[in-house]
Structures are given as C-alpha cells and as structure tokens.
Scaffold this active site. Sequence first.
Site, PDB file in Angstrom:
ATOM      1  N   THR A   1      -8.312   6.841  -2.685  1.00  0.00           N
ATOM      2  CA  THR A   1      -9.663   6.408  -3.014  1.00  0.00           C
ATOM      3  C   THR A   1     -10.642   7.560  -2.797  1.00  0.00           C
ATOM      4  OG1 THR A   1      -9.857   5.496  -0.785  1.00  0.00           O
ATOM      5  CG2 THR A   1      -9.381   3.933  -2.569  1.00  0.00           C
TER       6      THR A   1
ATOM      7  N   LYS B   1       0.684  14.536   1.732  1.00  0.00           N
ATOM      8  CA  LYS B   1      -0.604  14.890   1.120  1.00  0.00           C
ATOM      9  C   LYS B   1      -0.728  16.405   0.902  1.00  0.00           C
ATOM     10  CE  LYS B   1      -3.112  10.857   3.035  1.00  0.00           C
ATOM     11  NZ  LYS B   1      -3.845  10.222   1.919  1.00  0.00           N
TER      12      LYS B   1
ATOM     13  N   HIS C   1       0.789  -1.230   0.000  1.00  0.00           N
ATOM     14  CA  HIS C   1       0.000   0.000   0.000  1.00  0.00           C
ATOM     15  C   HIS C   1       0.820   1.277   0.000  1.00  0.00           C
ATOM     16  CE1 HIS C   1      -4.189  -1.355   0.526  1.00  0.00           C
ATOM     17  NE2 HIS C   1      -3.624  -2.419   1.050  1.00  0.00           N
TER      18      HIS C   1
ATOM     19  N   LYS D   1     -14.145   8.895  -4.884  1.00  0.00           N
ATOM     20  CA  LYS D   1     -15.456   9.235  -4.316  1.00  0.00           C
ATOM     21  C   LYS D   1     -15.937  10.594  -4.835  1.00  0.00           C
ATOM     22  CE  LYS D   1     -13.958   6.821  -0.169  1.00  0.00           C
ATOM     23  NZ  LYS D   1     -13.296   7.065   1.130  1.00  0.00           N
TER      24      LYS D   1
ATOM     25  N   LYS E   1      -8.822  13.949   3.966  1.00  0.00           N
ATOM     26  CA  LYS E   1      -7.942  12.780   3.973  1.00  0.00           C
ATOM     27  C   LYS E   1      -7.098  12.888   5.233  1.00  0.00           C
ATOM     28  CE  LYS E   1      -6.416  14.135  -0.090  1.00  0.00           C
ATOM     29  NZ  LYS E   1      -6.401  12.845  -0.796  1.00  0.00           N
ATOM     30  N   ARG E   2      -6.394  11.816   5.606  1.00  0.00           N
ATOM     31  CA  ARG E   2      -5.546  11.931   6.784  1.00  0.00           C
ATOM     32  C   ARG E   2      -4.542  13.082   6.628  1.00  0.00           C
ATOM     33  NH1 ARG E   2      -5.625   7.942  10.872  1.00  0.00           N
ATOM     34  NH2 ARG E   2      -3.900   9.149  11.737  1.00  0.00           N
TER      35      ARG E   2
HETATM   36  C1  LIG Z   1     -11.977   7.356   1.464  1.00  0.00           C
HETATM   37  C2  LIG Z   1     -11.558   7.707   2.827  1.00  0.00           C
HETATM   38  C3  LIG Z   1     -10.202   7.935   3.108  1.00  0.00           C
HETATM   39  C4  LIG Z   1      -9.125   7.860   2.048  1.00  0.00           C
HETATM   40  O1  LIG Z   1      -8.954   9.139   1.484  1.00  0.00           O
HETATM   41  P1  LIG Z   1      -7.677   9.487   0.560  1.00  0.00           P
HETATM   42  O2  LIG Z   1      -7.986  10.839   0.046  1.00  0.00           O
HETATM   43  O3  LIG Z   1      -7.651   8.459  -0.516  1.00  0.00           O
HETATM   44  O4  LIG Z   1      -6.489   9.443   1.434  1.00  0.00           O
HETATM   45  C5  LIG Z   1      -9.849   8.279   4.383  1.00  0.00           C
HETATM   46  N1  LIG Z   1     -10.770   8.405   5.359  1.00  0.00           N
HETATM   47  C6  LIG Z   1     -12.088   8.212   5.126  1.00  0.00           C
HETATM   48  C7  LIG Z   1     -13.060   8.393   6.239  1.00  0.00           C
HETATM   49  C8  LIG Z   1     -12.526   7.850   3.862  1.00  0.00           C
HETATM   50  O5  LIG Z   1     -13.830   7.633   3.638  1.00  0.00           O
END
Ligand SMILES: *Cc1c(COP(=O)(O)O)cnc(C)c1O
Length: 784
Positions: A623, A521, A327, A627, A515-516
């Site tokens: 991911t 990032k 990952h 979304k 995102k985290r």
């Molecule tokens: C989809 C999702 C992530 C992943 O987000 P990235 O932008 O791909 O890092 C992290 N936390 C939650 C709650 C999510 O639904």
Amino acid sequence: MKAMILMILKSEFAKDFETANRQQLYYAISKAIMTEIADSWQTSLAKSAKGKQAYYFSAEFLMGRALGNNLLNLGDTPEITALLADYHIDLKDLENQEADAGLGNGGLGRLAACFLESAATMALPLHGYGIRYQYGLFKQTFNDGFQVEIPDDWLKYPEPWSIRRDDEALTIHFADGDIRAIPYDTPIIGYRNHQINTLRLWQSEAILPFDFDAFNEQAYDLAVAEKNRAEAICKVLYPNDSKDEGKKLRLKQQYFFVSASLQDLVRKFVATGDSWECFPERYAVQLNDTHPVVAVPELIRILMDDYHIRFNRAFKIAQKTFAYTNHTILQEALEKWHISFYKSLLPRVYEIIQKIDRQFMNEFKESDMPAAHIQQMRIIQDHMVHMAYLAIYGSHSVNGVAALHTDILKQIALKDWYELFPERFNNKTNGITQRRWLKFANPELSALITECLGNESWITHLSELKGLEKFADDEVILSRFMAIKQQRKQVLADYIRENEGVALDPKALFDIQIKRLHEYKRQLLNAFQILHQYYELLENPEKEIVPRVYIFGAKAAPGYYRAKGIIKYINEIAKRINDDPVVAGRIKVHFVENYNVSYGELLFPAADLSEQISTAGKEASGTGNMKFMLNGTPTIGTLDGANIEIVEEAGIENNFIFGAKVEELEALNGSYDPVEYYLTNPKLKRIVDTLIDGTFSDGGTGMFHELYSSLMQGASWHRADNYFLLYDFEDYVAAQAKVSESYEDPIGWARKCWLNLANAGKFSSDRTILQYAEDIWQIKSIEV
Ligand SMILES: *Cc1c(COP(=O)(O)O)cnc(C)c1O
C-alpha cells in the site's frame, strides 16, 4: 468551543490559555472536539443499528495521529482557528504533541485504519474491534548504525480520543482463570458527512485488583500476581511482521479480543429477540488475516454452550457470519498452533475445533477430491491447528488483496481449497485513504488538484483525478506541480536536518524506500545498486550524474537478525558515502529513524522515486506503493502485488519496471545458482564481497558474514539467495539508469509524475471498502 476548551484546561490541569503547555492544549482541544461530536456519534450509531452492520476484527490498527485528520474530516472549525491565532499557536505544533497510535506493524494494520476511515466517509456501518496495547510497535533509534528498540509508551500523557466504558465490560474465560475485558471506544469520523463509526479496543484487567488475604499476610508479590497476569495480555504488540512466532501470550491476545468482541455482538443480538438464523443478517465479521480466526470456534462455542444450539446449526451461522482476508503466502507467516497450547489454555475451544475438523473430513470423504489431498487439508494436522484452513472452511468468503495475489492463492498456494470452494474466492485490491495521504499530508498539491478539476469532489471520488490527464502537457501546471514537490522535499530535508542532524540537498532526486525491513522486500538489493553507483563514481570521479539522495525508513523485528544486519550495512554505506568528498553533491544516503505513520506523511509527498522492488510473487499487494503514486511519484519496481495494477492504470512508460516475473521464477524450479552470477560479474562480486572483505565493519557481530552466507550458501531452511537479488541485479541497475536519464528531462519527468497522480483513482480505500460492503458483507450506506 473556546469556553469548553478553557473549562477542560481548568478541570483537568488547573491551567488557562496563558499557562497551559502545548501538550495540555492539544489535550483540551481534542477533548472539546470529542464533546462536539458526541451527539453525531450517538445518532450515527443508532441509525447504523437499524440495519446490517459489519465488523473488522484485527489484531492491529495502525492509526497514527488523530487530531489533524479529525479536524480535516469535520470541516471548518473557525473557533479553533481564531483561538490559535489569538494566542499565536501553530496548529501543526499542537498536532505534533500527539503520540502516534502505533498499534500495528505495517501494511496490514495501516490497511485496517484506512478501511475504517473510508467506511465512515462512505457512510457504511463498519466498526473495528481490536486490542488496546499499552505499548505499540517499538520506537527505533540507531546506535553506531545498529537498531535499538525503545518501548512505545503512547499512553504516557492522557489520551483524549477514547472513552472507557466500564458498564460494558465482559469476562473472558481461560483455563488458568478469568479476566475482564474493558472496552475503549474511539470515534471514526467520516469526511464531512456526520457519519461517525466506532473503533472498540479491549483492555485486559484482573477481576479483583489484588488479593486481600495475601496482602494482609504481607505477600505483596502474590497479592498483585493476578493483576499482572491479566494486564500482561494487553501489555505490548508483538513486533513481528509476516512471521508467526507461536507464543502462548499471543494466543491469549487473540482469544481475548475475539471472545470479547463476539460476546459483545451476541449480547446486542440477544436484545433484539430475533431467531439465531438472523445473526448473519445483522452482523458480518471480516477476519483480518488469521490472527482473529479463533472467532470461528468461539462463536460456535458461545452458541452451543450459552444458548444450547446444536453444532451443525451453530457452524452454519458462523460460516455465514465470517469472511477471511489472506495477506501473505510467505510460509513463515502461515499461522499454526500446537494443539497443546489450545488444550491447556482453551480446552473447550479446542473441542470445537476438533468437531470442525471431523465435520470437514465427513463432508469431503465422498467427494472427487483424492483422500490424500483431503488429508493434507485437515485443520488439525501433525498436532498443529492450521488457522488459514480453519478460516477458509469456517467462512463464506476468502479474499486476496491484489489481483496477482488472488491468482496465486487460487492457482498455487490454496489450489486444493479453490477446487473445493471456487465460489468463496474473490479479490479485493487494497487501497489507501486520500484524506490522510493526500489532502492532509500534501495540502499544496491538493489545492492544485482542486483548482484544475474545478471542485473538491475528488476527495470522496478519487477516480475523478482522471480529469487531470488533460493538463499533462500544460507546462504552467506541470511547473507549479514540480514546485510543490520541491517544497515538500524542502520540508522533509528541514525535518531531517533538525531531528537527525543530516543535511540533504532538496535539488537532488529523492529516491525513497520505506516499509518494514524484510529480506523479500529487498532493501539489500537497493543497497547493492547504491554501491554500484558509488564505485562507478570512484572510477570516474569527473562523471556527471543526476544527484541522488537515497532515503530508507524501516523497522526490523527485534529477533530478525538478518534484517538488523541489513540496517547496519546500509548505515555503514551511508557513513562511507556521505563522508567521501569524491561523491559529495552527487550521492547521499540516509536511513531515517523510527519510520511510522506520521513520518510517512512527510516522506510520501517528498519522493521523486518510489522503490517497490520485492521478489515477484512475495508482496501480496503493498500500500506504500499507492501512497507514493497518489502524491505523483513514479515507481521503480517489479511486477509484484499491486505494482501490476499501478502500471496498468498509469502506463508502463510512466514507471520503471524490471526484474523476473513470477512465472520466470517458477520456471527456474530451484535450478537458480547465485554463485554463477557472482563469479561471472566482477562488478557484482566486488559489491557482494563488501559483506566479507572488511570494507564495512559490522562491529564484530558477524552480521555481514551471515548476510553473505545467506546469498551464497543458503542454509537447510532456505536456498542460496532465496529472494533472487543477484538474479535481478543487472536489470535493476539498468532500470535505475533509465530513471536518471528520464529525470534529466524535467518536463518529461513532470509528465510521468502527473500521469501517475491522474491515474491513482483506483487505489482509494473508498473503492475497496465499497467492494467489501457490496460483495462480501451486503451492507448499505446510511442516509446522512
Ligand atoms: C503504508 C505503510 C506501510 C506499508 O508499506 P508497504 O510498502 O506497502 O509495505 C508500512 N508502514 C507504515 C507506517 C505505512 O504507513
């Protein structure tokens, strides 16, 4: 159904429809659903058990809430609808009673949840194995702009979605004593297909609840010491995302759930009476990152010690059973364990790892690979066990999670391994489930899609969204589409006003980064761009701009000091900008509290712009990017992870790509000097200087100064501006200007949004899971 719900209210709470509170109603309805599906669940499991099955081993499952999605997947439940209408109860209200199952940090755990849902929907026999943490990922609040962590007590109220199975408990051996693993099973319901798979989470408990002798001697602490030691294993999820901490309790968590899961599989297998060579023909095990990789030596140990199988034979069985997903290539995330931990906690497992390491040496000392290379690939090196190497050698498949990421694994990060085992490497671009992230989160847009396509088949065949392309110039459809976006923005704005007390104008462009919190990032780059825009407005107070609302959502690992500094910095910027009458109505900044799956369900559909601005090469896939796309949102982003595939599908002209590519950064080869960018760009300098010139206060913590140093000076363990913020700054500002320019043409903008939606088909986790099933696991859909 109504009678059953009433029965549950009475038996569990001694209440009825009039007297029960919302939480109790939520529980009773959920339990009634559990009763309703019990038969299908049993039937599904029996059917699945006839053929080969796959198991997803993961230390994290970020499931979010279950009620809404289970109702959606089950289809019409008119009795529940009627009941709620009779008593004037809003279903959303009940859904909101449910605590998020936040048993994961971020993308990796959410991927596991999407995979389970997609597998059930595709009628694939895939089950999850993991840990039933008592506390999931911490809840986040802000105090004076600083992150504060609060324990996530998600099991405070009765949890209706799992069944405890004491009759299937197992014993786990550690050098410091045995403990019990109790399974809790949660149904994973496929979309309207009667397929129900299982997520089995293990809970650790003491063999004996307390020590009677110690109790009689009034040594109460001692009497319960065993219980505490056992329960500590499942107490809490480690809140680190992409960073390895090497804590002993973490190793215990890993071994605990892996050993329980493998014993569970072996127990089932032994009942079939087949020869051990058939084990990999009945079970495929996917290792989600290196966290469950102790499975490789553990299966070998079970076969050798409990079933008297020789090492070579056991190793081959393990290798055929396991497949590994990588990952990340971030150095700090590559899991390594000091051998002293293994020796003291799991001495027999360590002996097996030594055998594997020796076999690797023997197998390749005669190969073309130079001896020095082989030495660098040793599983045990410098007194450390390298989990990724153990995973690659001990399994038959190694996959990355987006095309670029897999290429980087092959060409750079795992180059030597790729040369040795080219046939093992493959790509599986991540995906997301459209049931949760579109149909459930955005019912209005879903209805429009169904209307345009003439049927609902896209719900299980997402590539059919392509049929929307022919409406890309239909202004009636586009305006309805944009009205839905407006509605979702209003819903989000209402939620934020009610819960966080901040008013956001839903007519402004909603620019969202969720995102985290991680340096790679680059939330800090986003912050710099906002400041840039702010200072431009202060200099030209009359300037007309596209009004923007910048929304952030992110948790920082509690020990990640710089990440927490970035949160504080953004909150300071928000305070300044939101209070400044000069820019009122033009820019606003808000950091939402406690971003999680349920909050995401509000945020993704409400976005006008998706921020995916990681340093090229660092985000394996992402991911969140998918979304947003699935909800018709263009991306401003770098050519990193799955962003590359997103623009390949949706067209670069419908997104806003900027910044250095991987090759460009590689070519710099360490010659990058951020100070040069800082000194030669006065606007940039002014922005970066806000970290040290007192413009913003970090409450005397030194956090902002530390951020400044990380950009300008670096440190022994990282280079200055390791993530190239200053390098990409100008290009990012220019890309943001293009966004504003495009947004001023409403039809042109709507078209871009629509074409992103129409081309999101590739990013369904249905596609991903079918590829795993076919290429790696060799499992087939069940006849349903
Ligand atoms: C989809 C999702 C992530 C992943 O987000 P990235 O932008 O791909 O890092 C992290 N936390 C939650 C709650 C999510 O639904």
